[in-house]
Design a protein around this motif. Structure first.
Motif, PDB file in Angstrom:
ATOM      1  N   VAL A  14      -7.058  -3.536   5.582  1.00  0.00           N
ATOM      2  CA  VAL A  14      -5.756  -3.253   4.987  1.00  0.00           C
ATOM      3  C   VAL A  14      -5.207  -4.445   4.208  1.00  0.00           C
ATOM      4  CG1 VAL A  14      -5.172  -1.509   6.695  1.00  0.00           C
ATOM      5  CG2 VAL A  14      -4.532  -3.882   7.116  1.00  0.00           C
ATOM      6  N   VAL A  25      -4.822   6.407   0.268  1.00  0.00           N
ATOM      7  CA  VAL A  25      -4.216   5.075   0.301  1.00  0.00           C
ATOM      8  C   VAL A  25      -3.159   5.009   1.396  1.00  0.00           C
ATOM      9  CG1 VAL A  25      -2.757   3.458  -0.981  1.00  0.00           C
ATOM     10  CG2 VAL A  25      -4.699   4.549  -2.115  1.00  0.00           C
ATOM     11  N   LEU A  75       0.937   6.334  -7.141  1.00  0.00           N
ATOM     12  CA  LEU A  75      -0.171   7.243  -7.426  1.00  0.00           C
ATOM     13  C   LEU A  75       0.271   8.694  -7.337  1.00  0.00           C
ATOM     14  CD1 LEU A  75      -3.178   5.558  -5.576  1.00  0.00           C
ATOM     15  CD2 LEU A  75      -3.016   6.002  -8.032  1.00  0.00           C
ATOM     16  N   GLY A 135       2.012   1.592  -3.494  1.00  0.00           N
ATOM     17  CA  GLY A 135       0.924   2.051  -4.354  1.00  0.00           C
ATOM     18  C   GLY A 135       0.661   3.537  -4.197  1.00  0.00           C
ATOM     19  N   ALA A 136       0.749   4.041  -2.944  1.00  0.00           N
ATOM     20  CA  ALA A 136       0.549   5.473  -2.708  1.00  0.00           C
ATOM     21  C   ALA A 136       1.642   6.287  -3.396  1.00  0.00           C
ATOM     22  CB  ALA A 136       0.538   5.759  -1.208  1.00  0.00           C
ATOM     23  N   LEU A 187      -6.086  10.708  -3.906  1.00  0.00           N
ATOM     24  CA  LEU A 187      -6.222   9.259  -3.766  1.00  0.00           C
ATOM     25  C   LEU A 187      -4.963   8.665  -3.139  1.00  0.00           C
ATOM     26  CD1 LEU A 187      -7.873   6.711  -4.289  1.00  0.00           C
ATOM     27  CD2 LEU A 187      -6.911   6.632  -6.597  1.00  0.00           C
ATOM     28  N   ALA A 188      -3.790   9.181  -3.514  1.00  0.00           N
ATOM     29  CA  ALA A 188      -2.537   8.685  -2.939  1.00  0.00           C
ATOM     30  C   ALA A 188      -2.487   8.933  -1.434  1.00  0.00           C
ATOM     31  CB  ALA A 188      -1.350   9.377  -3.620  1.00  0.00           C
ATOM     32  N   SER A 232      -3.114   2.715   4.964  1.00  0.00           N
ATOM     33  CA  SER A 232      -2.185   1.623   4.673  1.00  0.00           C
ATOM     34  C   SER A 232      -1.855   0.794   5.904  1.00  0.00           C
ATOM     35  CB  SER A 232      -0.890   2.179   4.074  1.00  0.00           C
ATOM     36  OG  SER A 232      -0.218   3.013   5.016  1.00  0.00           O
ATOM     37  N   TRP A 286      -9.930  -2.341  -0.369  1.00  0.00           N
ATOM     38  CA  TRP A 286      -9.173  -2.039   0.829  1.00  0.00           C
ATOM     39  C   TRP A 286      -9.448  -0.616   1.293  1.00  0.00           C
ATOM     40  CZ3 TRP A 286      -7.691  -4.393  -3.595  1.00  0.00           C
ATOM     41  CH2 TRP A 286      -7.266  -5.729  -3.500  1.00  0.00           C
ATOM     42  N   GLY A 287      -9.108  -0.344   2.547  1.00  0.00           N
ATOM     43  CA  GLY A 287      -9.351   0.967   3.134  1.00  0.00           C
ATOM     44  C   GLY A 287     -10.563   0.924   4.054  1.00  0.00           C
ATOM     45  N   ARG A 303     -14.251   0.734   4.401  1.00  0.00           N
ATOM     46  CA  ARG A 303     -15.266   0.244   3.489  1.00  0.00           C
ATOM     47  C   ARG A 303     -16.631   0.221   4.162  1.00  0.00           C
ATOM     48  NH1 ARG A 303     -12.655   0.565  -1.064  1.00  0.00           N
ATOM     49  NH2 ARG A 303     -14.189  -0.835  -2.006  1.00  0.00           N
ATOM     50  N   THR A 338       0.809  -1.220   0.000  1.00  0.00           N
ATOM     51  CA  THR A 338       0.000   0.000   0.000  1.00  0.00           C
ATOM     52  C   THR A 338       0.848   1.278   0.000  1.00  0.00           C
ATOM     53  OG1 THR A 338      -0.336  -0.422   2.374  1.00  0.00           O
ATOM     54  CG2 THR A 338      -2.147  -0.938   0.904  1.00  0.00           C
TER      55      THR A 338
END
Length: 323
Positions: free
Chosen positions: A282, A219, A193, A189-190, A215-216, A223, A269-270, A272, A186
């Motif tokens: 996560v 995330v 992004l 990914g951040a 969005l980054a 994370s 994820w996150g 929800r 994660t």
């Protein structure tokens, strides 16, 4: 597969299959009247601000409904969603399929007979109103059809809370439990992004770039999960102290430790929100699942969840007894 499961699977997949076929037939019927470059992005006033090659547009949009349908089918079949929440999920799938089908079809229609030298295509905002109306109608149909197939029953419904594991505590003894869990990918990914958003902002459009940067940040914030069980109840925060979720003891009926599937049960994820459940997810894996009064569940993926759930049950008992 039982007849009941086949019915649920059919109801979950049918709207996305129908929506895909409608858009495919519409494209085949109109392709000779479409320009080689389609207006594919519009501003808030409906004026075009981005074009895309027709072939590229088809390759990008064609998988939208099948992929979304596959994800929805996974949640319906393997998502451990029961009763009314299951029917709401099926209705939501019908609504989502209708919304995206209309938007994709309307994009083709506004491009009809457009040419490089002629008037530019426009996407009037009333199309969005119609799309939401179509979603509401299709969602209602989905809810009605979902009543024809019995929804799966919650295996924990009616289960005696006393059956859950406890951690014995002496009178006056104080205990707390805390763990931190995350997924290695994660933060990566951040970072990706954030880099993509910065590059898109400089090279293309800062409106899109800013959305990717936001969005980054989201995330990155979600994370890691910091989970605490103590006299206040179940408390969860992300990488930062805020935002924070707290489920007080008086709202908890019982807690369990079980494995959750991030995609099948929560759609990703996150933080929800799903029919009948909320989660701070996560990763897939073991989680504390707190069943609240009224049947709604709150889940958080964390290591050593069995110990956390057992202590939470002990503290819930103590809170009920007023000790």
């Amino acid at each position: 597969m039982t007849r009941k499961n086949l019915g649920r699977t059919t109801l979950a997949a049918l709207p996305f299959l129908l929506a895909f076929l409608v858009d495919l037939i519409l494209f085949l019927a109109l392709k000779d009247r479409l320009p080689t470059r389609l207006a594919g992005h519009f501003d808030l006033s409906g004026d075009v601000n981005g074009y895309v090659d027709r072939t590229t547009y088809v390759l990008v949009t064609a998988p939208v409904l099948p992929v979304l349908g596959a994800a929805w089918l996974l949640m319906v079949v393997r998502g451990r969603i029961h009763g009314r929440a299951h029917r709401l999920l099926i209705g939501g799938g019908w609504a989502a399929a209708a919304f995206f089908s209309y938007v994709l079809g309307a994009t083709l229609i506004v491009n009809l007979d457009a040419s490089e030298g002629g008037p530019a295509a426009r996407f009037p905002m009333w199309h969005l109103a119609v799309a939401f109306g179509a979603a509401a109608l299709a969602g209602s149909i989905g809810l009605l059809l979902a009543r024809l197939v019995p929804a799966p029953q919650d295996p924990d419904a009616g289960r005696d809370p006393a059956e859950r594991r406890r951690i014995p505590l002496a009178d006056g003894e104080v205990a707390g439990w805390a763990r931190t869990t995350g997924a290695w990918w994660t933060p990566v990914g951040a970072l990706v992004l954030a880099a993509t958003g910065t590059g898109v902002g400089y090279a293309v459009n800062w409106f899109i770039g800013a959305a990717l940067l936001v969005l980054a940040v989201l995330v990155l914030v979600f994370s890691r999960a910091h989970v605490t069980v103590d006299r206040r109840g179940l408390t969860v925060s992300g990488l930062l102290p805020w935002p924070r979720v707290q489920v007080p003891l008086e709202r908890i009926e019982a807690a369990d430790s079980r494995r959750v599937d991030a995609v099948a049960e929560f759609g990703g994820w996150g933080y929800r929100i799903r029919p009948g459940r909320t989660g701070f997810i996560v990763r897939s894996g073991e989680a504390i699942v707190a069943r609240q009064r009224g049947g709604r569940e709150f889940a958080v993926t964390v290591e050593d969840s069995a110990t956390g759930a057992a202590l939470l049950n002990t503290l819930v008992d103590r809170n009920r007894a007023g000790r």
